[in-house]
Design an enzyme around this catalytic site. Structure first.
Site, mmCIF file in Angstrom:
data_model
loop_
_atom_site.group_PDB
_atom_site.id
_atom_site.type_symbol
_atom_site.label_atom_id
_atom_site.label_comp_id
_atom_site.label_asym_id
_atom_site.label_seq_id
_atom_site.Cartn_x
_atom_site.Cartn_y
_atom_site.Cartn_z
ATOM 1 N N GLY A 1 69.820 34.244 56.304
ATOM 2 C CA GLY A 1 71.007 34.735 55.607
ATOM 3 C C GLY A 1 71.409 33.824 54.453
ATOM 4 O O GLY A 1 71.775 34.298 53.373
ATOM 5 N N CYS A 2 71.330 32.536 54.671
ATOM 6 C CA CYS A 2 71.729 31.580 53.627
ATOM 7 C C CYS A 2 70.747 31.593 52.465
ATOM 8 O O CYS A 2 71.144 31.447 51.306
ATOM 9 C CB CYS A 2 71.864 30.189 54.222
ATOM 10 S SG CYS A 2 73.173 30.120 55.483
#
Length: 150
Positions: free
Chosen positions: A40-41
């Site tokens: 996600g990051c």
């Protein structure tokens, strides 16, 4: 929206400490993310990176911040070709000031988790918008649209 202290002074991937005052004269997109090199990051960083020139054209600078070390940030920046600064808040002081930490369970253990959040500051350094508990996908585009509307 009540934040006691939005100023910060943290080590950055530029090799210097940076503060909110360093960005006066530009809009600042300050985004908190949980961890370097996670799916996600990475998605979020890549979307901010892909649109970086559009943010710059609109008079904005982007800065990412997490609890990771500068060494971790430098590896992440290099691997993903991130064009903006990443700040290291290993002591979690700025995370606490922005109230982006929350207790959670991970694999049955109690942990303190970073809530993915973004804060927009105007050219004088005033907080003008916050996004809390956002999803990584397309968040950068939503932020870009807001910046372009200013």
């Amino acid at each position: 929206m009540i934040l006691l202290n939005t100023n910060f002074n943290l080590p950055s991937t530029s090799g210097k400490n940076v503060s909110l005052d360093d960005y006066k004269g530009k809009y600042l997109v300050l985004y908190f993310y949980p961890k370097d090199n996670t799916s996600g990051c990475t998605l979020e960083a890549n979307q901010f990176s892909e649109n970086y020139s559009e943010f710059k054209k609109a008079g904005a600078e982007i800065v990412g911040i997490s609890k990771d070390s500068i060494a971790s940030h430098n590896r992440f920046k290099e691997k993903e070709n991130i064009p903006f600064e990443l700040l290291s808040d290993t002591e979690r002081e700025v995370h606490n000031n922005f109230e982006v930490l929350k207790p959670a369970k991970m694999y049955g253990k109690d942990v303190i988790k970073t809530v993915r959040s973004t804060f927009i500051f105007d050219k004088e350094g005033n907080l003008i918008k916050e996004y809390r508990d956002v999803k990584a996908r397309d968040h950068a585009l939503e932020v870009l649209e807001f910046i372009k509307s200013l």
